[in-house]
Motif scaffolding. Structure first.
Motif, PDB file in Angstrom:
ATOM      1  N   LEU A  72       0.828  -1.210   0.000  1.00 25.50           N
ATOM      2  CA  LEU A  72       0.000   0.000   0.000  1.00 25.50           C
ATOM      3  C   LEU A  72       0.861   1.257   0.000  1.00 25.50           C
ATOM      4  O   LEU A  72       0.547   2.226  -0.709  1.00 25.50           O
ATOM      5  CB  LEU A  72      -0.930   0.003   1.213  1.00 25.50           C
ATOM      6  N   GLN A  73       1.947   1.248   0.765  1.00 22.23           N
ATOM      7  CA  GLN A  73       2.848   2.401   0.779  1.00 22.23           C
ATOM      8  C   GLN A  73       3.427   2.642  -0.612  1.00 22.23           C
ATOM      9  O   GLN A  73       3.495   3.786  -1.079  1.00 22.23           O
ATOM     10  CB  GLN A  73       3.976   2.188   1.788  1.00 22.23           C
ATOM     11  N   ALA A  74       3.823   1.573  -1.271  1.00 24.81           N
ATOM     12  CA  ALA A  74       4.378   1.708  -2.621  1.00 24.81           C
ATOM     13  C   ALA A  74       3.312   2.225  -3.587  1.00 24.81           C
ATOM     14  O   ALA A  74       3.576   3.107  -4.412  1.00 24.81           O
ATOM     15  CB  ALA A  74       4.928   0.368  -3.102  1.00 24.81           C
ATOM     16  N   ARG A  75       2.101   1.678  -3.474  1.00 22.82           N
ATOM     17  CA  ARG A  75       1.027   2.093  -4.373  1.00 22.82           C
ATOM     18  C   ARG A  75       0.661   3.555  -4.138  1.00 22.82           C
ATOM     19  O   ARG A  75       0.407   4.298  -5.096  1.00 22.82           O
ATOM     20  CB  ARG A  75      -0.189   1.185  -4.198  1.00 22.82           C
ATOM     21  N   LEU A  76       0.652   3.982  -2.881  1.00 22.17           N
ATOM     22  CA  LEU A  76       0.370   5.388  -2.597  1.00 22.17           C
ATOM     23  C   LEU A  76       1.416   6.292  -3.242  1.00 22.17           C
ATOM     24  O   LEU A  76       1.084   7.367  -3.755  1.00 22.17           O
ATOM     25  CB  LEU A  76       0.299   5.629  -1.085  1.00 22.17           C
ATOM     26  N   GLY A  77       2.656   5.867  -3.247  1.00 21.63           N
ATOM     27  CA  GLY A  77       3.703   6.639  -3.912  1.00 21.63           C
ATOM     28  C   GLY A  77       3.479   6.726  -5.410  1.00 21.63           C
ATOM     29  O   GLY A  77       3.790   7.743  -6.035  1.00 21.63           O
ATOM     30  N   TYR A  79       0.661   6.952  -6.868  1.00 21.06           N
ATOM     31  CA  TYR A  79      -0.458   7.845  -7.157  1.00 21.06           C
ATOM     32  C   TYR A  79      -0.030   9.293  -7.337  1.00 21.06           C
ATOM     33  O   TYR A  79      -0.793  10.103  -7.877  1.00 21.06           O
ATOM     34  CB  TYR A  79      -1.502   7.805  -6.031  1.00 21.06           C
ATOM     35  N   VAL A  80       1.142   9.635  -6.891  1.00 18.70           N
ATOM     36  CA  VAL A  80       1.584  11.029  -6.947  1.00 18.70           C
ATOM     37  C   VAL A  80       1.746  11.444  -8.405  1.00 18.70           C
ATOM     38  O   VAL A  80       2.435  10.784  -9.176  1.00 18.70           O
ATOM     39  CB  VAL A  80       2.909  11.218  -6.170  1.00 18.70           C
ATOM     40  N   GLY A  81       1.107  12.517  -8.755  1.00 15.09           N
ATOM     41  CA  GLY A  81       1.201  13.029 -10.115  1.00 15.09           C
ATOM     42  C   GLY A  81       0.006  13.895 -10.429  1.00 15.09           C
ATOM     43  O   GLY A  81      -0.962  13.968  -9.664  1.00 15.09           O
ATOM     44  N   PRO A  82       0.037  14.550 -11.574  1.00 18.66           N
ATOM     45  CA  PRO A  82      -1.037  15.491 -11.917  1.00 18.66           C
ATOM     46  C   PRO A  82      -2.383  14.811 -12.184  1.00 18.66           C
ATOM     47  O   PRO A  82      -3.425  15.427 -12.027  1.00 18.66           O
ATOM     48  CB  PRO A  82      -0.518  16.196 -13.168  1.00 18.66           C
ATOM     49  N   ASP A  83      -2.369  13.540 -12.541  1.00 21.84           N
ATOM     50  CA  ASP A  83      -3.629  12.848 -12.837  1.00 21.84           C
ATOM     51  C   ASP A  83      -3.976  11.872 -11.713  1.00 21.84           C
ATOM     52  O   ASP A  83      -4.318  10.719 -11.937  1.00 21.84           O
ATOM     53  CB  ASP A  83      -3.550  12.132 -14.185  1.00 21.84           C
ATOM     54  N   PHE A  84      -3.936  12.354 -10.478  1.00 18.68           N
ATOM     55  CA  PHE A  84      -4.152  11.523  -9.298  1.00 18.68           C
ATOM     56  C   PHE A  84      -5.620  11.114  -9.170  1.00 18.68           C
ATOM     57  O   PHE A  84      -6.519  11.763  -9.700  1.00 18.68           O
ATOM     58  CB  PHE A  84      -3.695  12.247  -8.043  1.00 18.68           C
ATOM     59  N   ASP A  85      -5.845  10.031  -8.453  1.00 16.14           N
ATOM     60  CA  ASP A  85      -7.182   9.513  -8.174  1.00 16.14           C
ATOM     61  C   ASP A  85      -7.419   9.646  -6.672  1.00 16.14           C
ATOM     62  O   ASP A  85      -6.985   8.812  -5.881  1.00 16.14           O
ATOM     63  CB  ASP A  85      -7.264   8.049  -8.616  1.00 16.14           C
ATOM     64  N   GLU A  86      -8.114  10.722  -6.294  1.00 16.81           N
ATOM     65  CA  GLU A  86      -8.299  11.013  -4.865  1.00 16.81           C
ATOM     66  C   GLU A  86      -9.005   9.876  -4.134  1.00 16.81           C
ATOM     67  O   GLU A  86      -8.633   9.528  -3.009  1.00 16.81           O
ATOM     68  CB  GLU A  86      -9.080  12.311  -4.682  1.00 16.81           C
ATOM     69  N   ASN A  87     -10.007   9.280  -4.733  1.00 18.15           N
ATOM     70  CA  ASN A  87     -10.733   8.192  -4.070  1.00 18.15           C
ATOM     71  C   ASN A  87      -9.816   7.000  -3.809  1.00 18.15           C
ATOM     72  O   ASN A  87      -9.860   6.404  -2.728  1.00 18.15           O
ATOM     73  CB  ASN A  87     -11.950   7.765  -4.899  1.00 18.15           C
ATOM     74  N   ILE A  89      -6.564   7.063  -3.518  1.00 20.21           N
ATOM     75  CA  ILE A  89      -5.589   7.472  -2.502  1.00 20.21           C
ATOM     76  C   ILE A  89      -6.211   7.364  -1.115  1.00 20.21           C
ATOM     77  O   ILE A  89      -5.630   6.789  -0.198  1.00 20.21           O
ATOM     78  CB  ILE A  89      -5.083   8.910  -2.769  1.00 20.21           C
ATOM     79  N   ARG A  90      -7.400   7.896  -0.953  1.00 15.20           N
ATOM     80  CA  ARG A  90      -8.063   7.864   0.354  1.00 15.20           C
ATOM     81  C   ARG A  90      -8.391   6.439   0.786  1.00 15.20           C
ATOM     82  O   ARG A  90      -8.246   6.087   1.957  1.00 15.20           O
ATOM     83  CB  ARG A  90      -9.310   8.734   0.345  1.00 15.20           C
ATOM     84  N   GLN A  91      -8.803   5.626  -0.155  1.00 12.59           N
ATOM     85  CA  GLN A  91      -9.140   4.231   0.168  1.00 12.59           C
ATOM     86  C   GLN A  91      -7.882   3.473   0.615  1.00 12.59           C
ATOM     87  O   GLN A  91      -7.897   2.782   1.627  1.00 12.59           O
ATOM     88  CB  GLN A  91      -9.774   3.555  -1.042  1.00 12.59           C
ATOM     89  N   ALA A  93      -5.064   4.779   1.721  1.00 13.72           N
ATOM     90  CA  ALA A  93      -4.546   5.390   2.949  1.00 13.72           C
ATOM     91  C   ALA A  93      -5.353   4.912   4.157  1.00 13.72           C
ATOM     92  O   ALA A  93      -4.781   4.637   5.224  1.00 13.72           O
ATOM     93  CB  ALA A  93      -4.581   6.905   2.849  1.00 13.72           C
ATOM     94  N   ALA A  94      -6.647   4.784   4.011  1.00 15.81           N
ATOM     95  CA  ALA A  94      -7.481   4.291   5.111  1.00 15.81           C
ATOM     96  C   ALA A  94      -7.122   2.841   5.447  1.00 15.81           C
ATOM     97  O   ALA A  94      -7.008   2.473   6.627  1.00 15.81           O
ATOM     98  CB  ALA A  94      -8.956   4.409   4.753  1.00 15.81           C
ATOM     99  N   ARG A  95      -6.933   2.033   4.425  1.00 19.49           N
ATOM    100  CA  ARG A  95      -6.558   0.636   4.672  1.00 19.49           C
ATOM    101  C   ARG A  95      -5.184   0.572   5.341  1.00 19.49           C
ATOM    102  O   ARG A  95      -4.971  -0.232   6.257  1.00 19.49           O
ATOM    103  CB  ARG A  95      -6.552  -0.165   3.370  1.00 19.49           C
ATOM    104  N   LEU A  96      -4.253   1.406   4.907  1.00 13.48           N
ATOM    105  CA  LEU A  96      -2.933   1.451   5.524  1.00 13.48           C
ATOM    106  C   LEU A  96      -3.046   1.844   6.995  1.00 13.48           C
ATOM    107  O   LEU A  96      -2.375   1.264   7.851  1.00 13.48           O
ATOM    108  CB  LEU A  96      -2.012   2.413   4.776  1.00 13.48           C
ATOM    109  N   GLY A  97      -3.910   2.791   7.293  1.00 12.87           N
ATOM    110  CA  GLY A  97      -4.141   3.179   8.678  1.00 12.87           C
ATOM    111  C   GLY A  97      -4.701   2.024   9.497  1.00 12.87           C
ATOM    112  O   GLY A  97      -4.269   1.785  10.635  1.00 12.87           O
ATOM    113  N   ASP A  98      -5.656   1.302   8.924  1.00 12.46           N
ATOM    114  CA  ASP A  98      -6.217   0.136   9.612  1.00 12.46           C
ATOM    115  C   ASP A  98      -5.140  -0.915   9.871  1.00 12.46           C
ATOM    116  O   ASP A  98      -5.046  -1.483  10.963  1.00 12.46           O
ATOM    117  CB  ASP A  98      -7.348  -0.490   8.790  1.00 12.46           C
TER     118      ASP A  98
END
Length: 156
Positions: A72-77, A79-87, A89-91, A93-98
């Motif tokens: 998940l950490q790698a996948r979140l990295g 996502y960084v870019g101008p054409d990001f998918d906020e949903n 990223i949030r999904q 990030a929430a799973r990573l927090g869990d």
């Protein structure tokens, strides 16, 4: 203070430096951990076996969670870019927090279960060793701060 003592116990007794480090590094082989505890606390054979069993079970539970957290950490990295998918990223990030919460809970439970194996005398020896290690670390930090405050010595 209690949190500091707890974290120091984990670092000292298990060689785990925290959840983030656990996600980034492999823990030392469990035999090394049990041998270190045995040298410090003079564990009997039953205690060694019980601790090995606890460590094996924790490894079975934690390894897949740590691997998922790393992915998940790698996948979140990614996502960084101008054409990001906020949903997304949030999904993620929430799973990573869990997962981080689950890993933390399992780590605390493991430490508690291991400490339950020790006798009161062994717990006191461990507390004393941790206090000594913390004092040494504090002394080293103090020494480093003193050196930073001193002007550099010219080379001769």
């Amino acid at each position: 203070m209690k949190l500091t003592k707890f974290l120091a116990t984990i670092v000292f007794a298990l060689g785990v430096t925290g959840v983030a480090a656990a996600q980034q590094m492999q823990a030392p082989p469990q035999g090394d951990q049990v041998d270190q505890l045995d040298q410090l606390l003079d564990l009997d054979e039953n205690q060694q076996q019980e601790i090995r069993s606890l460590l094996d079970e924790a490894e079975r539970q934690l390894t897949p969670k740590e691997q998922e957290a790393q992915a998940l950490q790698a996948r979140l990295g990614d996502y960084v870019g101008p054409d990001f998918d906020e949903n997304a990223i949030r999904q993620d990030a929430a799973r990573l927090g869990d997962l981080t919460g689950e890993i933390t809970a399992e780590t605390v439970l493991l430490q508690s279960r291991i400490e339950a194996v020790f006798t009161e005398e062994q717990r006191q020896r461990l507390d004393d060793a941790i206090a000594q290690q913390q004092q040494q670390m504090q002394d080293l930090q103090d020494q480093m701060q003193q050196q930073e405050g001193q002007p550099a010595q010219p080379a001769q």
